[in-house]
Design a protein around this motif. Sequence first.
Motif, PDB file in Angstrom:
ATOM      1  N   GLU A 141      17.135  39.957  30.805  1.00 49.12           N
ATOM      2  CA  GLU A 141      17.711  39.312  29.628  1.00 49.12           C
ATOM      3  C   GLU A 141      18.082  40.331  28.554  1.00 49.12           C
ATOM      4  O   GLU A 141      19.135  40.224  27.917  1.00 49.12           O
ATOM      5  N   LEU A 142      17.238  41.317  28.342  1.00 50.39           N
ATOM      6  CA  LEU A 142      17.530  42.327  27.311  1.00 50.39           C
ATOM      7  C   LEU A 142      18.774  43.134  27.658  1.00 50.39           C
ATOM      8  O   LEU A 142      19.527  43.540  26.768  1.00 50.39           O
ATOM      9  N   CYS A 143      19.000  43.354  28.944  1.00 53.10           N
ATOM     10  CA  CYS A 143      20.182  44.122  29.356  1.00 53.10           C
ATOM     11  C   CYS A 143      21.478  43.357  29.118  1.00 53.10           C
ATOM     12  O   CYS A 143      22.571  43.922  29.238  1.00 53.10           O
ATOM     13  N   ARG A 144      21.384  42.102  28.765  1.00 53.00           N
ATOM     14  CA  ARG A 144      22.569  41.337  28.360  1.00 53.00           C
ATOM     15  C   ARG A 144      22.989  41.696  26.932  1.00 53.00           C
ATOM     16  O   ARG A 144      24.146  41.491  26.547  1.00 53.00           O
ATOM     17  N   HIS A 145      22.041  42.226  26.152  1.00 51.92           N
ATOM     18  CA  HIS A 145      22.289  42.471  24.730  1.00 51.92           C
ATOM     19  C   HIS A 145      22.210  43.942  24.336  1.00 51.92           C
ATOM     20  O   HIS A 145      22.654  44.314  23.248  1.00 51.92           O
ATOM     21  N   TYR A 146      21.626  44.780  25.215  1.00 50.39           N
ATOM     22  CA  TYR A 146      21.480  46.204  24.913  1.00 50.39           C
ATOM     23  C   TYR A 146      22.081  47.036  26.041  1.00 50.39           C
ATOM     24  O   TYR A 146      22.112  46.617  27.193  1.00 50.39           O
ATOM     25  N   ASP A 147      22.553  48.233  25.678  1.00 49.63           N
ATOM     26  CA  ASP A 147      23.136  49.135  26.679  1.00 49.63           C
ATOM     27  C   ASP A 147      22.058  49.825  27.506  1.00 49.63           C
ATOM     28  O   ASP A 147      22.258  50.082  28.702  1.00 49.63           O
ATOM     29  N   GLU A 148      20.930  50.159  26.856  1.00 54.97           N
ATOM     30  CA  GLU A 148      19.847  50.850  27.537  1.00 54.97           C
ATOM     31  C   GLU A 148      18.507  50.250  27.115  1.00 54.97           C
ATOM     32  O   GLU A 148      18.299  49.962  25.924  1.00 54.97           O
ATOM     33  N   VAL A 149      17.618  50.103  28.086  1.00 49.49           N
ATOM     34  CA  VAL A 149      16.326  49.465  27.840  1.00 49.49           C
ATOM     35  C   VAL A 149      15.224  50.355  28.400  1.00 49.49           C
ATOM     36  O   VAL A 149      15.346  50.888  29.514  1.00 49.49           O
TER      37      VAL A 149
ATOM     38  N   ILE B 126      16.425  51.920  32.007  1.00 47.97           N
ATOM     39  CA  ILE B 126      17.543  51.392  32.800  1.00 47.97           C
ATOM     40  C   ILE B 126      18.715  51.038  31.897  1.00 47.97           C
ATOM     41  O   ILE B 126      18.533  50.602  30.755  1.00 47.97           O
ATOM     42  N   SER B 127      19.910  51.232  32.418  1.00 40.51           N
ATOM     43  CA  SER B 127      21.122  50.840  31.708  1.00 40.51           C
ATOM     44  C   SER B 127      21.497  49.417  32.082  1.00 40.51           C
ATOM     45  O   SER B 127      21.099  48.908  33.146  1.00 40.51           O
ATOM     46  N   SER B 128      22.261  48.785  31.218  1.00 39.43           N
ATOM     47  CA  SER B 128      22.709  47.421  31.510  1.00 39.43           C
ATOM     48  C   SER B 128      23.569  47.388  32.772  1.00 39.43           C
ATOM     49  O   SER B 128      23.523  46.424  33.549  1.00 39.43           O
ATOM     50  N   GLN B 129      24.320  48.470  33.015  1.00 39.98           N
ATOM     51  CA  GLN B 129      25.169  48.544  34.201  1.00 39.98           C
ATOM     52  C   GLN B 129      24.334  48.511  35.482  1.00 39.98           C
ATOM     53  O   GLN B 129      24.629  47.758  36.413  1.00 39.98           O
ATOM     54  N   HIS B 130      23.270  49.308  35.502  1.00 40.00           N
ATOM     55  CA  HIS B 130      22.449  49.355  36.717  1.00 40.00           C
ATOM     56  C   HIS B 130      21.609  48.090  36.878  1.00 40.00           C
ATOM     57  O   HIS B 130      21.319  47.673  38.012  1.00 40.00           O
TER      58      HIS B 130
END
Length: 289
Positions: free
Chosen positions: A99-107, A189-193
Amino acid sequence: MRRVIYSLYIDIPKEELDYQDPYYGDDIPKTERTKLEFQKYYDKLLACKQKYADDIGVPFLMYEYDDDFKLYKKWFNHYYPQITEYNIVNFYKLQIMHELCRHYDEVLYLDFDVVPVTKENFFEEHDLSKGIAIKDNNNLAKKTLRELRNRPVESIRSPTAKYWNCLALLESNGYNTDNDVFNTGIVGISSQHMKQLAYFDNIENMIKQMDDLKNDEMYPDEIREMFGWDNETIWSYLVKTRELPVQWLHWQWHLFYDRYKVVPKRSRFVHVINKKFAEVFDYYETNCL
C-alpha cells in the motif's frame, strides 16, 4: 523523491503464541521472550526509529494492533485457519509495504526489533532503482538431505525450512532452479519493483499450493515437516520466477545480532534476533545516537 520508513508491532495475545524453542542461552520459548522484551523496550524501540527518520529527513510511520489489523486477521482466520498469527503479522507487514508503494517512490521497512545505530541515510547509500535491498540467509540453510539427517529437526521458521519450501514450490511449477533464502526484517524497495513483485496478486493460489506440498509424499518426512505458510518462502519464489533484481545488504546494514556480546563499531542497522536489547541500547546510548 518521495520516501518513507515504517515499522510494525503486533502484541500477539499469549494464548495465540505458537511454541518455538528458546533463543540460544535462554530458558523460555522464543515467542514468550519476544513478547516480554518488546513490551519492556517498546518506548526505546519506537523512539530510535523515529529519531533515525528525523535525522535523515524522512517521514516515519508506525503500525500496531488497530482496527485495520483486526480486519486483516479476521479475513485470514476465516479463509486460512491453518495459518498462525505470527505468519499473519508477517503477511500484514508486506500488505502495508504494498500500500505504501502506491504513494511513495521508495520504502524502507524495519522490523520492530531493529535498532538504527547510525545517522547515515539508507536511501542515499542504496540505489533502489538497481534492485530490492535485502539480506540473504543462504549461509544458514541446510541444503542437502545429508545435512538434515545429521542435525536436530529444523524449525518451520528456519532458513532451512524456507529454502526447501520455496524449492518445492519452484519444482511443482516446472522451474528447475535453485533459490535464495530472504530475510524480510529489513527491506528497501522501490515502487517499481514492488509493482513487479505483485506479491498479493495470486496469494490464494500460493497458499493452496503450500497446503498441497505439506501432503505431497514426493518429499521425505523431514522436509515436509518443515513446510509452512511464511511470507519469505513466497517472496523468494516470486523474486526468482519474476526475475527481479536484488542487491544484498552488507552486514553493516543488517547485522544479525544473535550470538554477539557487543555491537560491532561499523554497524548501521542492528537486527536484535536474540532480543537482548539492553546490550544494543547500551551501545546506542554510549555513542550518543
